[in-house]
Scaffold this active site. Sequence first.
Site, PDB file in Angstrom:
ATOM      1  N   THR A 154       0.915   4.618   0.548  1.00 28.80           N
ATOM      2  CA  THR A 154       1.048   5.626   1.593  1.00 28.80           C
ATOM      3  C   THR A 154       1.490   5.001   2.914  1.00 28.80           C
ATOM      4  OG1 THR A 154      -0.700   6.932   0.560  1.00 28.80           O
ATOM      5  CG2 THR A 154      -0.139   7.474   2.823  1.00 28.80           C
ATOM      6  N   ASP A 182       0.020   0.030   6.694  1.00 30.98           N
ATOM      7  CA  ASP A 182       0.154   0.582   8.043  1.00 30.98           C
ATOM      8  C   ASP A 182      -1.110   1.237   8.567  1.00 30.98           C
ATOM      9  OD1 ASP A 182       0.098   2.843   6.429  1.00 30.98           O
ATOM     10  OD2 ASP A 182       1.528   3.946   7.690  1.00 30.98           O
ATOM     11  N   ASP A 216       0.872  -1.163   0.000  1.00 33.73           N
ATOM     12  CA  ASP A 216       0.000   0.000   0.000  1.00 33.73           C
ATOM     13  C   ASP A 216       0.915   1.220   0.000  1.00 33.73           C
ATOM     14  OD1 ASP A 216      -2.502   1.488   0.328  1.00 33.73           O
ATOM     15  OD2 ASP A 216      -1.721   1.931   2.328  1.00 33.73           O
TER      16      ASP A 216
END
Length: 426
Positions: free
Chosen positions: A104, A304, A102
């Site tokens: 970002t 995250d 992912d």
Amino acid sequence: MARIGRFLENSLRSKSSSQTRTDELADRLVPVTFALGLGLFALTRDIRRAASVLTVDYSCAIKLASPVAVKSGMYTAGHCGVLLKGSQALDNLARIDTVVFDKTGTLTRGNLKVTDLIPLTDMDEHELLALAAGAEEHYSHPVARAVVAEAQQRGLTLPPISQVDFIVAHGVSAFVQGEQVLVGSRHFLEDDEGVDCFAAASFARRLRGQGKSLLYVARQGVLAGVIALRDQLRPEAAEALALLKERGIRNIVMLTGDHKDTAQAIAEQLGCIDEVHWELKPDDKADIVRRLQSRGGLLAFAGDGVNDAPALISADVGICMPGGADLAREAAQVVLLEDNLKALAVARDIATHTQHVLRRSFQAAVGINSAVLLLAAAGRLSPVTSAFMHNASTLGILGYAAASGGRKPASVRHVRTQHDSVKGVA
């Protein structure tokens, strides 16, 4: 380190698939020893020779070496900045062939900065920024935080906002002095709310080509302006991806909610991205993970955020960055303890080395015990000598598993050196 110890203790209560297969094979070898011993006694009536055979057992070394090597590998990983929640995570890390990121917070810092303010009406840049920041002020999202932080840095007074509605993965709708203000993606404003965004098409393409994300602002159904933001790539990201490729990762995938042009520009900067999926909603990530898994092989997902939790659970190995949300850290099987993406290469090295130690331990246990068994069956060894050689070989294999499993890979020195130099520059 106490937290690492608790995780190691809990993880060893369950076995990985490799350990289970090894134990099953060891159990199947036990009847071989009994059959050979009883067969010799039936044929020769020599109790001494039969006893020499029956003192040899394959399962001791095989079953003991496996958890020792795994525990040593997990302990080493913890000291190298990687927390492994279980032996299965270590096992799968050695066998994955696809890693999904992912964007970002993993490939980027997750710390967006406003770079361009482009008003399209009679407002100036400060008015455009204040309007957007007012609508986004109470929205907990990286884009919203970046806009509000920029307004605060410029000392702007935010207008009073009422009737705020947050549309997940789209944007914000609010009212300022009775006028509706929309802040969000082009898709949200144009497709969902019917705002004409054609006036921003030319420079939007140019800004996205620079790897920037765009935030559209509309007032009373008219496009008021565009705010461009950039998320800084991790300085080690490109090299980390290259290291994963060197370690047998065939497919590296990037997921992002950004526009296609922005996503492709970032992928070009990184250099080792094989697939890019753009304009994704939070629930799309787990679907893509499952779709990639259907191709075969094992897959790891690195994220995250809170909305990454379903994908982290769905993946064969879920990986969370050190600053990840609590839910993401709980859902992941692997947590990086240092803010350095190259720790993934270290984790891969430790996992593959542990698998090598397990194979060598198994081969040594079978080879040495088979030789002792044959010598005992031929009457060349007394029961005492046979037992001594069997136990000595077991201790030797355990020592090898502990020493080799706890050896730090050479890659950890390179990662730590670069990490320290980056902190020194900062």
